[in-house]
Design a protein around this motif. Sequence first.
Motif, PDB file in Angstrom:
ATOM      1  N   ALA A   1      -6.210   8.087  10.064  1.00  0.00           N
ATOM      2  CA  ALA A   1      -6.833   6.791  10.325  1.00  0.00           C
ATOM      3  C   ALA A   1      -6.033   5.662   9.693  1.00  0.00           C
ATOM      4  N   ALA A   2      -5.558   5.883   8.475  1.00  0.00           N
ATOM      5  CA  ALA A   2      -4.748   4.860   7.801  1.00  0.00           C
ATOM      6  C   ALA A   2      -3.455   4.612   8.566  1.00  0.00           C
ATOM      7  N   GLN A   3      -2.819   5.684   9.015  1.00  0.00           N
ATOM      8  CA  GLN A   3      -1.570   5.533   9.772  1.00  0.00           C
ATOM      9  C   GLN A   3      -1.816   4.766  11.082  1.00  0.00           C
ATOM     10  N   LYS A   4      -2.936   5.064  11.739  1.00  0.00           N
ATOM     11  CA  LYS A   4      -3.251   4.366  12.988  1.00  0.00           C
ATOM     12  C   LYS A   4      -3.514   2.890  12.725  1.00  0.00           C
ATOM     13  N   TYR A   5      -4.263   2.588  11.653  1.00  0.00           N
ATOM     14  CA  TYR A   5      -4.545   1.187  11.341  1.00  0.00           C
ATOM     15  C   TYR A   5      -3.250   0.419  11.095  1.00  0.00           C
ATOM     16  N   LEU A   6      -2.316   1.027  10.385  1.00  0.00           N
ATOM     17  CA  LEU A   6      -1.061   0.338  10.073  1.00  0.00           C
ATOM     18  C   LEU A   6      -0.189   0.169  11.316  1.00  0.00           C
ATOM     19  N   ARG A   7      -0.320   1.077  12.279  1.00  0.00           N
ATOM     20  CA  ARG A   7       0.400   0.880  13.549  1.00  0.00           C
ATOM     21  C   ARG A   7      -0.175  -0.312  14.304  1.00  0.00           C
ATOM     22  N   LEU A   8      -1.495  -0.460  14.255  1.00  0.00           N
ATOM     23  CA  LEU A   8      -2.149  -1.557  14.961  1.00  0.00           C
ATOM     24  C   LEU A   8      -2.032  -2.880  14.216  1.00  0.00           C
ATOM     25  N   HIS A   9      -1.953  -2.800  12.884  1.00  0.00           N
ATOM     26  CA  HIS A   9      -1.892  -3.995  12.032  1.00  0.00           C
ATOM     27  C   HIS A   9      -0.767  -3.804  11.010  1.00  0.00           C
ATOM     28  N   PRO A  10       0.485  -3.949  11.425  1.00  0.00           N
ATOM     29  CA  PRO A  10       1.608  -3.683  10.513  1.00  0.00           C
ATOM     30  C   PRO A  10       1.560  -4.559   9.263  1.00  0.00           C
ATOM     31  N   ILE A  11       1.793  -3.932   8.116  1.00  0.00           N
ATOM     32  CA  ILE A  11       1.820  -4.630   6.827  1.00  0.00           C
ATOM     33  C   ILE A  11       3.087  -4.204   6.098  1.00  0.00           C
ATOM     34  N   GLU A  12       3.876  -5.154   5.675  1.00  0.00           N
ATOM     35  CA  GLU A  12       5.130  -4.843   4.988  1.00  0.00           C
ATOM     36  C   GLU A  12       4.863  -4.357   3.568  1.00  0.00           C
ATOM     37  N   ASN A  13       5.714  -3.464   3.117  1.00  0.00           N
ATOM     38  CA  ASN A  13       5.717  -2.988   1.719  1.00  0.00           C
ATOM     39  C   ASN A  13       4.354  -2.439   1.296  1.00  0.00           C
ATOM     40  N   ILE A  14       3.769  -1.609   2.148  1.00  0.00           N
ATOM     41  CA  ILE A  14       2.494  -0.996   1.803  1.00  0.00           C
ATOM     42  C   ILE A  14       2.696   0.513   1.661  1.00  0.00           C
ATOM     43  N   GLU A  15       2.039   1.078   0.660  1.00  0.00           N
ATOM     44  CA  GLU A  15       2.169   2.506   0.345  1.00  0.00           C
ATOM     45  C   GLU A  15       0.791   3.156   0.423  1.00  0.00           C
ATOM     46  N   ILE A  16       0.692   4.272   1.142  1.00  0.00           N
ATOM     47  CA  ILE A  16      -0.567   4.996   1.215  1.00  0.00           C
ATOM     48  C   ILE A  16      -0.761   5.790  -0.074  1.00  0.00           C
ATOM     49  N   ASP A  17      -1.917   5.588  -0.675  1.00  0.00           N
ATOM     50  CA  ASP A  17      -2.240   6.107  -2.003  1.00  0.00           C
ATOM     51  C   ASP A  17      -3.397   7.102  -1.862  1.00  0.00           C
ATOM     52  N   TYR A  18      -3.132   8.395  -2.102  1.00  0.00           N
ATOM     53  CA  TYR A  18      -4.117   9.443  -1.819  1.00  0.00           C
ATOM     54  C   TYR A  18      -4.966   9.776  -3.048  1.00  0.00           C
ATOM     55  N   HIS A  19      -6.263  10.030  -2.785  1.00  0.00           N
ATOM     56  CA  HIS A  19      -7.190  10.407  -3.855  1.00  0.00           C
ATOM     57  C   HIS A  19      -8.137  11.497  -3.372  1.00  0.00           C
TER      58      HIS A  19
END
Length: 280
Positions: A16-34
């Motif tokens: 879901a996070a990957q899909k959101y970033l494809r639809l709403h690109p944001i520079e210099n963002i890192e996915i942080d897992y918990h």
Amino acid sequence: MKFSVLGPAGTFADAAAQKYLRLHPIENIEIDYHDTFDQVYQAVTPDGLGLLPLENQLDGFVLATLQRLQVANITEVGEVTVPVNFGLAGKVHNLAEIKRIYVQFKTEGQCQQLLAQLPNAQIITTSSNMISVEKLRDGIDGDAAIMPQSQLAVEDFPFTMDNVADQDANNTRFIIFKKQPAVLELPAQPAEDESASFKSALFITPPTEEVGVLYQILSYFAKTHLNLVTIMSMPTRQKIGIYSFYIEISGTLKQKSLLFETLQRMADIYTIHPLGVYAL
């Protein structure tokens, strides 16, 4: 900038996070897992984003997320829906050999037909589907796990079954949020396409228990022709019989000012906990 999600990599939250970033690109963002919902929420930084599952097509709303939203000071900025499907893998040769099965807490409600075929298997609940995979990797003979269907292609277990969810068509909706309080004031914004759609989420809590209180709340939206798309009752935990109502409203951007005017009037009577307004 961090984007905090339920991990590890490979979960539906990750997709879901990957899909959101494809639809709403944001520079210099890192996915942080918990590992847990609470850790996801706590990890969101002032300039970062968080993502939590809100609703599954088969198993309904995610109670743990609603409980967090009920008290959290957050602003929802979007939503994303991803398809979810599940497979079964095990260190067995057939279903009858399964003695212990690892299942993510929300996945269990989506795979009841399969689990009904395993009446003697011990169900061990996990916090994410990928943790179920990890538990099976480290497990012993007789162990099994329900996992994302895609994982069957990359794992090597003696026994697998495809598509074990209760129905093929299945989706989960996730919310994306910032860790800052939402407000009832309409922000100054540049000109927008007034025919575009928005969604707004909030909790409304009446001051007392009385006959017809829900009807009174709903009448505000009916009179203004705002479209109520979701309503869920949640206990306030302060007194039995007093409930807070989780509500989602949709409309066109032309109606956004009408929504804020309505909520401001309601705030004279009810406790309003806004969660944000975002474009669809």
